[in-house]
Design a protein around this motif. Structure first.
Motif, PDB file in Angstrom:
ATOM      1  N   GLU A  98     -19.805  -3.445  -9.415  1.00  0.00           N
ATOM      2  CA  GLU A  98     -18.753  -3.136 -10.390  1.00  0.00           C
ATOM      3  C   GLU A  98     -18.914  -1.775 -11.052  1.00  0.00           C
ATOM      4  OE1 GLU A  98     -16.137  -5.115 -10.612  1.00  0.00           O
ATOM      5  OE2 GLU A  98     -17.129  -6.371  -9.123  1.00  0.00           O
ATOM      6  N   LEU A  99     -19.975  -1.054 -10.761  1.00  0.00           N
ATOM      7  CA  LEU A  99     -20.197   0.234 -11.414  1.00  0.00           C
ATOM      8  C   LEU A  99     -19.187   1.280 -10.930  1.00  0.00           C
ATOM      9  CD1 LEU A  99     -24.084   0.416 -11.370  1.00  0.00           C
ATOM     10  CD2 LEU A  99     -22.605  -0.038 -13.322  1.00  0.00           C
ATOM     11  N   PRO A 100     -18.723   2.160 -11.852  1.00  0.00           N
ATOM     12  CA  PRO A 100     -17.743   3.182 -11.461  1.00  0.00           C
ATOM     13  C   PRO A 100     -18.371   4.378 -10.752  1.00  0.00           C
ATOM     14  CG  PRO A 100     -18.194   3.339 -13.794  1.00  0.00           C
ATOM     15  CD  PRO A 100     -18.945   2.135 -13.294  1.00  0.00           C
ATOM     16  N   VAL A 101     -19.700   4.443 -10.663  1.00  0.00           N
ATOM     17  CA  VAL A 101     -20.367   5.536  -9.965  1.00  0.00           C
ATOM     18  C   VAL A 101     -21.030   4.985  -8.705  1.00  0.00           C
ATOM     19  CG1 VAL A 101     -20.779   6.915 -12.030  1.00  0.00           C
ATOM     20  CG2 VAL A 101     -22.487   5.253 -11.336  1.00  0.00           C
ATOM     21  N   GLY A 102     -21.221   5.852  -7.721  1.00  0.00           N
ATOM     22  CA  GLY A 102     -21.832   5.433  -6.474  1.00  0.00           C
ATOM     23  C   GLY A 102     -23.300   5.082  -6.651  1.00  0.00           C
ATOM     24  N   VAL A 103     -23.717   3.920  -6.096  1.00  0.00           N
ATOM     25  CA  VAL A 103     -25.095   3.454  -6.207  1.00  0.00           C
ATOM     26  C   VAL A 103     -25.542   2.899  -4.864  1.00  0.00           C
ATOM     27  CG1 VAL A 103     -26.651   1.817  -7.348  1.00  0.00           C
ATOM     28  CG2 VAL A 103     -24.788   2.859  -8.645  1.00  0.00           C
ATOM     29  N   LEU A 104     -26.775   3.259  -4.475  1.00  0.00           N
ATOM     30  CA  LEU A 104     -27.428   2.684  -3.303  1.00  0.00           C
ATOM     31  C   LEU A 104     -28.609   1.873  -3.813  1.00  0.00           C
ATOM     32  CD1 LEU A 104     -27.656   5.887  -1.066  1.00  0.00           C
ATOM     33  CD2 LEU A 104     -25.931   4.110  -0.942  1.00  0.00           C
ATOM     34  N   LEU A 105     -28.742   0.659  -3.347  1.00  0.00           N
ATOM     35  CA  LEU A 105     -29.880  -0.184  -3.707  1.00  0.00           C
ATOM     36  C   LEU A 105     -30.863  -0.114  -2.545  1.00  0.00           C
ATOM     37  CD1 LEU A 105     -31.069  -2.110  -5.796  1.00  0.00           C
ATOM     38  CD2 LEU A 105     -29.908  -3.980  -4.631  1.00  0.00           C
ATOM     39  N   VAL A 106     -32.048   0.398  -2.827  1.00  0.00           N
ATOM     40  CA  VAL A 106     -33.062   0.603  -1.801  1.00  0.00           C
ATOM     41  C   VAL A 106     -34.178  -0.414  -2.008  1.00  0.00           C
ATOM     42  CG1 VAL A 106     -34.702   2.253  -0.829  1.00  0.00           C
ATOM     43  CG2 VAL A 106     -32.501   3.047  -1.724  1.00  0.00           C
ATOM     44  N   LYS A 107     -34.534  -1.121  -0.931  1.00  0.00           N
ATOM     45  CA  LYS A 107     -35.644  -2.085  -0.960  1.00  0.00           C
ATOM     46  C   LYS A 107     -36.601  -1.741   0.173  1.00  0.00           C
ATOM     47  CE  LYS A 107     -33.274  -6.035  -2.967  1.00  0.00           C
ATOM     48  NZ  LYS A 107     -32.933  -7.434  -2.802  1.00  0.00           N
ATOM     49  N   GLY A 108     -37.828  -1.485  -0.186  1.00  0.00           N
ATOM     50  CA  GLY A 108     -38.842  -1.182   0.823  1.00  0.00           C
ATOM     51  C   GLY A 108     -38.521   0.046   1.654  1.00  0.00           C
ATOM     52  N   GLY A 109     -37.883   1.046   1.059  1.00  0.00           N
ATOM     53  CA  GLY A 109     -37.573   2.283   1.764  1.00  0.00           C
ATOM     54  C   GLY A 109     -36.317   2.227   2.614  1.00  0.00           C
ATOM     55  N   THR A 110     -35.602   1.105   2.586  1.00  0.00           N
ATOM     56  CA  THR A 110     -34.382   0.937   3.382  1.00  0.00           C
ATOM     57  C   THR A 110     -33.205   0.666   2.446  1.00  0.00           C
ATOM     58  OG1 THR A 110     -35.709  -0.081   5.127  1.00  0.00           O
ATOM     59  CG2 THR A 110     -33.319  -0.386   5.254  1.00  0.00           C
ATOM     60  N   VAL A 111     -32.051   1.217   2.751  1.00  0.00           N
ATOM     61  CA  VAL A 111     -30.851   0.963   1.956  1.00  0.00           C
ATOM     62  C   VAL A 111     -30.444  -0.484   2.173  1.00  0.00           C
ATOM     63  CG1 VAL A 111     -28.434   1.553   1.569  1.00  0.00           C
ATOM     64  CG2 VAL A 111     -30.082   3.363   2.060  1.00  0.00           C
ATOM     65  N   ALA A 112     -30.493  -1.245   1.083  1.00  0.00           N
ATOM     66  CA  ALA A 112     -30.176  -2.669   1.164  1.00  0.00           C
ATOM     67  C   ALA A 112     -28.726  -2.950   0.804  1.00  0.00           C
ATOM     68  CB  ALA A 112     -31.113  -3.463   0.250  1.00  0.00           C
ATOM     69  N   ARG A 113     -28.128  -2.132  -0.075  1.00  0.00           N
ATOM     70  CA  ARG A 113     -26.761  -2.383  -0.507  1.00  0.00           C
ATOM     71  C   ARG A 113     -26.146  -1.073  -0.987  1.00  0.00           C
ATOM     72  NH1 ARG A 113     -23.986  -7.497  -2.608  1.00  0.00           N
ATOM     73  NH2 ARG A 113     -25.806  -8.381  -1.643  1.00  0.00           N
ATOM     74  N   VAL A 114     -24.853  -0.915  -0.718  1.00  0.00           N
ATOM     75  CA  VAL A 114     -24.078   0.243  -1.167  1.00  0.00           C
ATOM     76  C   VAL A 114     -22.868  -0.296  -1.897  1.00  0.00           C
ATOM     77  CG1 VAL A 114     -22.779   2.260  -0.417  1.00  0.00           C
ATOM     78  CG2 VAL A 114     -24.818   1.557   0.862  1.00  0.00           C
ATOM     79  N   ASN A 115     -22.627   0.209  -3.122  1.00  0.00           N
ATOM     80  CA  ASN A 115     -21.475  -0.297  -3.858  1.00  0.00           C
ATOM     81  C   ASN A 115     -20.192   0.415  -3.415  1.00  0.00           C
ATOM     82  OD1 ASN A 115     -21.574   2.171  -5.223  1.00  0.00           O
ATOM     83  ND2 ASN A 115     -21.409   1.267  -7.254  1.00  0.00           N
ATOM     84  N   PRO A 116     -19.023  -0.129  -3.753  1.00  0.00           N
ATOM     85  CA  PRO A 116     -17.749   0.459  -3.320  1.00  0.00           C
ATOM     86  C   PRO A 116     -17.559   1.913  -3.757  1.00  0.00           C
ATOM     87  CG  PRO A 116     -17.375  -1.758  -4.131  1.00  0.00           C
ATOM     88  CD  PRO A 116     -18.813  -1.430  -4.426  1.00  0.00           C
ATOM     89  N   ALA A 117     -18.023   2.293  -4.949  1.00  0.00           N
ATOM     90  CA  ALA A 117     -17.870   3.669  -5.412  1.00  0.00           C
ATOM     91  C   ALA A 117     -18.628   4.636  -4.499  1.00  0.00           C
ATOM     92  CB  ALA A 117     -18.336   3.808  -6.861  1.00  0.00           C
ATOM     93  N   ALA A 118     -19.804   4.229  -4.017  1.00  0.00           N
ATOM     94  CA  ALA A 118     -20.590   5.077  -3.108  1.00  0.00           C
ATOM     95  C   ALA A 118     -19.916   5.151  -1.735  1.00  0.00           C
ATOM     96  CB  ALA A 118     -22.011   4.558  -2.982  1.00  0.00           C
ATOM     97  N   GLN A 119     -19.262   4.105  -1.329  1.00  0.00           N
ATOM     98  CA  GLN A 119     -18.596   4.090  -0.034  1.00  0.00           C
ATOM     99  C   GLN A 119     -17.403   5.035  -0.007  1.00  0.00           C
ATOM    100  OE1 GLN A 119     -17.685  -0.032   0.686  1.00  0.00           O
ATOM    101  NE2 GLN A 119     -19.829  -0.564   1.082  1.00  0.00           N
ATOM    102  N   ARG A 120     -16.772   5.284  -1.173  1.00  0.00           N
ATOM    103  CA  ARG A 120     -15.625   6.192  -1.245  1.00  0.00           C
ATOM    104  C   ARG A 120     -16.039   7.647  -1.162  1.00  0.00           C
ATOM    105  NH1 ARG A 120     -13.967   2.276  -5.196  1.00  0.00           N
ATOM    106  NH2 ARG A 120     -14.908   3.544  -6.833  1.00  0.00           N
ATOM    107  N   CYS A 121     -17.288   7.952  -1.436  1.00  0.00           N
ATOM    108  CA  CYS A 121     -17.762   9.352  -1.457  1.00  0.00           C
ATOM    109  C   CYS A 121     -17.867   9.958  -0.094  1.00  0.00           C
ATOM    110  CB  CYS A 121     -19.106   9.460  -2.157  1.00  0.00           C
ATOM    111  SG  CYS A 121     -19.002   9.029  -3.899  1.00  0.00           S
TER     112      CYS A 121
END
Length: 194
Positions: free
Chosen positions: A171-194
């Motif tokens: 739900e965040l209005p800015v792009g965020v990548l969630l990294v777990k163990g050095g790997t991108v685990a999740r990308v929010n919709p705002a980051a996908q639009r970039c």
């Protein structure tokens, strides 16, 4: 008369004697007064000067086009039609497409013309203030959203529940990548639009 401060009045008419008379008439407004007798001259002044009000005689399609172009390119400029031919096609086109502040006919009433120019500048100033406030609001909102998002990200980064982090970033209005163990685990919709 171009030495007064602030936005100018642009007078557009192919009658040079009429333009001279209008310049004298508008001296009490203490505004710069610029004149053009052709559509090309008016377009150059619009492009290069701070214009607050246009008073134009749209006797031909070129002059009518100046009013219409001003509406689209410079929406804060207040447009006034001053004509001796209120029923010809180019004037009707200007009225329909340029949405002037007022239509005055020749011969004009001096008091009415001066009052119209003063009111036109008040409308111009109100439009500029509105634009400024909207810009300020957008800046504050963007800054607030960004600060809130960064604060929330900081709180999430220290959260003890990794699954909550994954759901909350959606739900965040800015792009965020969630990294777990050095790997991108999740990308929010705002980051996908970039």
């Amino acid at each position: 008369m171009t030495d007064a401060p602030g936005p100018a009045v642009l007078l557009v008419d192919d009658d040079s004697l009429l333009l001279s008379g209008l310049v004298r008439l508008l001296r009490p407004t203490r505004r710069p007064v610029l004149c053009a007798s052709t559509a090309e001259g008016a377009a150059k002044l619009l492009a290069g000067r701070d214009i607050g009000v246009i008073v134009c005689e749209p006797r031909d399609t070129g002059l009518a086009a100046i009013l219409i172009e001003a509406r689209h390119s410079h929406p804060a400029i207040t447009r006034v039609v001053l004509t001796g031919y209120p029923d010809i096609g180019s004037v009707v086109k200007a009225l329909n497409e340029a949405h002037p502040f007022k239509l005055l006919t020749k011969p004009w009433d001096t008091e009415e013309l001066l009052e119209t120019v003063q009111l036109a500048f008040e409308q111009y100033d109100a439009k500029r203030e509105r634009e400024r406030l909207i810009g300020e609001y957008i800046g504050i909102r963007a800054s607030t959203e960004s600060a809130h998002a960064h604060h929330l990200l900081g709180a999430l980064a220290h959260s003890m529940h990794p699954d909550m982090n994954a759901e909350a970033i959606q739900e965040l209005p800015v792009g965020v990548l969630l990294v777990k163990g050095g790997t991108v685990a999740r990308v929010n919709p705002a980051a996908q639009r970039c």
